[in-house]
Design a protein around this motif. Structure first.
Motif, PDB file in Angstrom:
ATOM      1  N   THR A   1      23.252  52.839  58.941  1.00  0.00           N
ATOM      2  CA  THR A   1      24.539  52.885  59.645  1.00  0.00           C
ATOM      3  C   THR A   1      24.515  53.898  60.784  1.00  0.00           C
TER       4      THR A   1
ATOM      5  N   GLN B   1      38.646  59.340  56.883  1.00  0.00           N
ATOM      6  CA  GLN B   1      37.747  58.431  57.605  1.00  0.00           C
ATOM      7  C   GLN B   1      38.498  57.171  57.969  1.00  0.00           C
ATOM      8  N   GLY B   2      37.789  56.167  58.492  1.00  0.00           N
ATOM      9  CA  GLY B   2      38.453  54.982  59.028  1.00  0.00           C
ATOM     10  C   GLY B   2      39.212  54.178  57.988  1.00  0.00           C
ATOM     11  N   ARG B   3      38.571  53.971  56.833  1.00  0.00           N
ATOM     12  CA  ARG B   3      39.223  53.132  55.812  1.00  0.00           C
ATOM     13  C   ARG B   3      40.475  53.809  55.266  1.00  0.00           C
TER      14      ARG B   3
ATOM     15  N   PHE C   1      36.250  44.049  59.879  1.00  0.00           N
ATOM     16  CA  PHE C   1      35.218  44.798  59.144  1.00  0.00           C
ATOM     17  C   PHE C   1      35.523  44.728  57.647  1.00  0.00           C
TER      18      PHE C   1
ATOM     19  N   ASN D   1      32.112  44.819  65.084  1.00  0.00           N
ATOM     20  CA  ASN D   1      30.929  45.150  64.282  1.00  0.00           C
ATOM     21  C   ASN D   1      30.346  43.895  63.637  1.00  0.00           C
TER      22      ASN D   1
ATOM     23  N   ASP E   1      41.195  48.209  65.796  1.00  0.00           N
ATOM     24  CA  ASP E   1      40.260  48.932  64.944  1.00  0.00           C
ATOM     25  C   ASP E   1      39.226  49.474  65.925  1.00  0.00           C
TER      26      ASP E   1
ATOM     27  N   ARG F   1      34.503  51.874  67.725  1.00  0.00           N
ATOM     28  CA  ARG F   1      33.504  51.939  68.812  1.00  0.00           C
ATOM     29  C   ARG F   1      34.142  51.576  70.155  1.00  0.00           C
TER      30      ARG F   1
ATOM     31  N   SER G   1      37.737  55.117  62.881  1.00  0.00           N
ATOM     32  CA  SER G   1      36.726  55.834  62.128  1.00  0.00           C
ATOM     33  C   SER G   1      36.023  56.749  63.120  1.00  0.00           C
TER      34      SER G   1
ATOM     35  N   LYS H   1      32.024  57.173  64.234  1.00  0.00           N
ATOM     36  CA  LYS H   1      31.251  56.406  65.214  1.00  0.00           C
ATOM     37  C   LYS H   1      31.433  57.058  66.592  1.00  0.00           C
TER      38      LYS H   1
ATOM     39  N   ARG I   1      21.145  44.295  60.047  1.00  0.00           N
ATOM     40  CA  ARG I   1      21.599  45.184  61.106  1.00  0.00           C
ATOM     41  C   ARG I   1      20.712  46.414  61.179  1.00  0.00           C
TER      42      ARG I   1
HETATM   43  N1  F0G Z   1      36.159  49.591  61.155  1.00  0.00           N
HETATM   44  C1  F0G Z   1      34.928  49.312  61.615  1.00  0.00           C
HETATM   45  C2  F0G Z   1      34.756  48.396  62.782  1.00  0.00           C
HETATM   46  C3  F0G Z   1      33.819  49.890  61.009  1.00  0.00           C
HETATM   47  O1  F0G Z   1      32.607  49.610  61.467  1.00  0.00           O
HETATM   48  C4  F0G Z   1      34.011  50.772  59.925  1.00  0.00           C
HETATM   49  C5  F0G Z   1      32.888  51.403  59.253  1.00  0.00           C
HETATM   50  C6  F0G Z   1      35.319  51.038  59.491  1.00  0.00           C
HETATM   51  C7  F0G Z   1      36.372  50.422  60.135  1.00  0.00           C
HETATM   52  C8  F0G Z   1      35.603  51.958  58.336  1.00  0.00           C
HETATM   53  O2  F0G Z   1      35.400  53.266  58.708  1.00  0.00           O
HETATM   54  O3  F0G Z   1      33.515  54.063  57.276  1.00  0.00           O
HETATM   55  O4  F0G Z   1      35.016  55.655  58.458  1.00  0.00           O
HETATM   56  O5  F0G Z   1      35.842  54.382  56.517  1.00  0.00           O
HETATM   57  N2  F0G Z   1      31.719  51.029  59.419  1.00  0.00           N
HETATM   58  C9  F0G Z   1      30.524  51.632  58.859  1.00  0.00           C
HETATM   59  C10 F0G Z   1      29.348  50.779  59.224  1.00  0.00           C
HETATM   60  C11 F0G Z   1      30.593  51.977  57.422  1.00  0.00           C
HETATM   61  O6  F0G Z   1      28.257  51.053  58.693  1.00  0.00           O
HETATM   62  O7  F0G Z   1      29.477  49.883  60.053  1.00  0.00           O
HETATM   63  P1  F0G Z   1      34.906  54.402  57.681  1.00  0.00           P
END
Ligand code: F0G
Length: 461
Positions: A50, A99-101, A124, A186, A215, A218, A255, A258, A405
């Motif tokens: 990741t 974090q993002g989630r 995602f 993603n 979301d 990135r 999140s 990133k 990936r």
């Molecule tokens: N949204 C997207 C587009 C993401 O790629 C991710 C996390 C999240 C939300 C959640 O964020 O991990 O901070 O809680 N993506 C990581 C990945 C885990 O490996 O693509 P998070």
């Protein structure tokens, strides 16, 4: 002679990584039940699992860490972070989360209820998880071109407005609490969404009175692609593009691991005060007080600085060119990859790479495991394991794309590391005809199974 491109930084501190033998890796991965998440970092040579929380911070970010304000309420570091976010996005209301989630959890606690329908561009997995956990559904409205790795389209993250219309016609305004646009997308390969498409989504949303939430994990990489691929944006700065993108949304979940270039953190940012106020209650319950929400002051200070750096063209150019450098090598070796190359990762098309492995035996996971055993490179499956089972029928959901990936951490690896990864994949590609079987599941969790799944190798003669 035109001078070649080089990174706009040099390395001040190094961290050793460890090579291993093939037979060691065979034992380790068997013990890990063929789940790459179960490996110890010591057992991995190049870690492309990741780009989340794995970036290298700058000297300015480390300096910011030293002056973080750890006050429970009213921290100066929160103010710095909020000011940076508001100046980048135009959103006045900011709530930190760990974090993002967590940002998804808090915001969806306000917006999503049972039976709701949330269209978007290939949500995602945590986003979808938080929607389905609330007995609502996520509908993928990405353009069809995103599912064809052989077809060029500059913005494979775009949403098909016709698909949005269809969903609206079936479910109506009251069951659609928001549209989620993931920038970059993603799940389709780190693919960007064009400004034109964002405008069309906004127009659709305005027509029916539905909020648009980005979301935005990135978002800076998305802005880079708009600048370099979309007509009319060549002379805009990244910050101008970012501002224009967010002007087309009502809010965002982020999140920060990133494009914030920090190891932990996230936030919600909103235009609407009422939604913000409702969210604060859930933030306090799930995350922490509204001026820290799961982040320490020092981390908020580093994030404020990280967001400044991530929105410079110089940084983004070096970041994305490194990803493209790897993609180009794979392309030149004939290895099937999602093209154009995405922002944070190269996605290998496992269906085309391993045509002899049956779909029910987890093609992309099989390739990711081969890569680890071959080289110690850890990638991640974005395929059937990740797509999980249909919540109602409990059948495997087979996605259009079975991908491996190769996710590139920010400012961490060199071109030599990229060369190593490309050579390892080429070795497997040359013997791909001999790989005819995959894996079966021995254990899986009821939701988000890929993190903890246990597999068993199928041997067929
Ligand atoms: N949204 C997207 C587009 C993401 O790629 C991710 C996390 C999240 C939300 C959640 O964020 O991990 O901070 O809680 N993506 C990581 C990945 C885990 O490996 O693509 P998070």
């Amino acid at each position: 002679m035109k001078l070649p491109y080089a990174e706009p930084y040099k390395i001040k501190m190094i961290e050793p990584i460890f090579s291993s033998s093939r037979s060691e890796r065979e034992q380790w991965i068997k013990k890990a039940r063929y789940n790459l998440f179960n490996l110890k970092s010591r057992q991995v040579f190049i870690d492309l699992l990741t780009d989340s929380g794995t970036g290298a911070m700058s000297q300015e970010q480390w300096s910011a860490i030293m002056s973080g304000d750890e006050s429970y309420a009213g921290s100066r570091s929160f103010d710095q972070m909020q000011e940076t976010i508001t100046s980048l996005t135009g959103f006045p209301y900011v709530l930190p989360t760990h974090q993002g989630r967590a940002a998804e959890n808090v915001l969806f606690s306000v917006l999503v209820k049972e039976g709701d329908v949330i269209p978007g561009n290939a949500h995602f997995d945590t986003t979808k998880g938080h929607i389905e956990f609330r007995k609502a559904s996520a509908f993928d409205c990405t353009i069809d071109a995103a599912g064809d790795t052989t077809r060029y389209h500059p913005f494979k993250g775009n949403i098909d407005i016709g698909k949005l219309e269809n969903i609206y016609q079936v479910f109506g305004k009251h069951r659609i609490p928001m549209i989620i646009v993931t920038i970059t997308c993603n799940s389709t390969g780190g693919q960007p969404v064009s400004m034109q498409n964002l405008r069309e989504i906004r127009a659709f949303a305005d027509r029916y009175g539905i909020p648009v939430i980005f979301d935005a994990a990135r978002f800076a990489e998305n802005a880079y692609f708009i600048k370099t691929r979309e007509k009319g944006y060549e002379d805009h700065t990244i910050r101008e593009i970012v501002r224009e993108m967010f002007a087309l949304a009502d809010g965002m979940t982020m999140s920060s691991k990133k494009d914030g270039i920090v190891n932990m953190g996230g936030f919600i940012a909103l235009r609407n005060k009422a939604i913000y106020q409702e969210s604060t209650t859930f933030n306090i319950m799930f995350e922490g007080y509204i001026t820290y929400g799961g982040m320490s002051g020092r981390d908020m200070a580093a994030l404020a600085q990280g967001l400044e750096e991530a929105t410079t063209f110089e940084y983004l150019e070096s970041r994305i060119r490194q990803v493209q450098y790897l993609g180009q090598q794979l392309h030149d070796k004939g290895i099937p990859v999602q093209e154009p190359f995405g922002g944070h990762a190269i996605f290998v098309d496992a269906n085309r790479f391993l045509p002899h492995v049956p779909r029910a035996e987890y093609i992309a996971q099989t390739l990711a495991l081969e890569l680890y055993i071959e080289s110690g490179v850890r990638a991640v499956e974005i395929g059937t394991l990740l797509a999980d089972r249909d919540p109602e029928t409990r059948e495997n959901r087979y996605p259009r794309l079975e991908m491996v990936r190769l996710t590139i951490p920010r400012r961490v690896y060199t071109s030599n590391h990229m060369d190593y990864v490309a050579a390892a994949l080429q070795n497997i590609y040359l013997r791909r005809e001999t790989i005819t079987s995959g894996y079966r599941i021995r254990y899986e969790a009821p939701i988000m199974r890929h993190f903890t799944v246990e597999l068993e190798k199928i041997s067929r003669r």
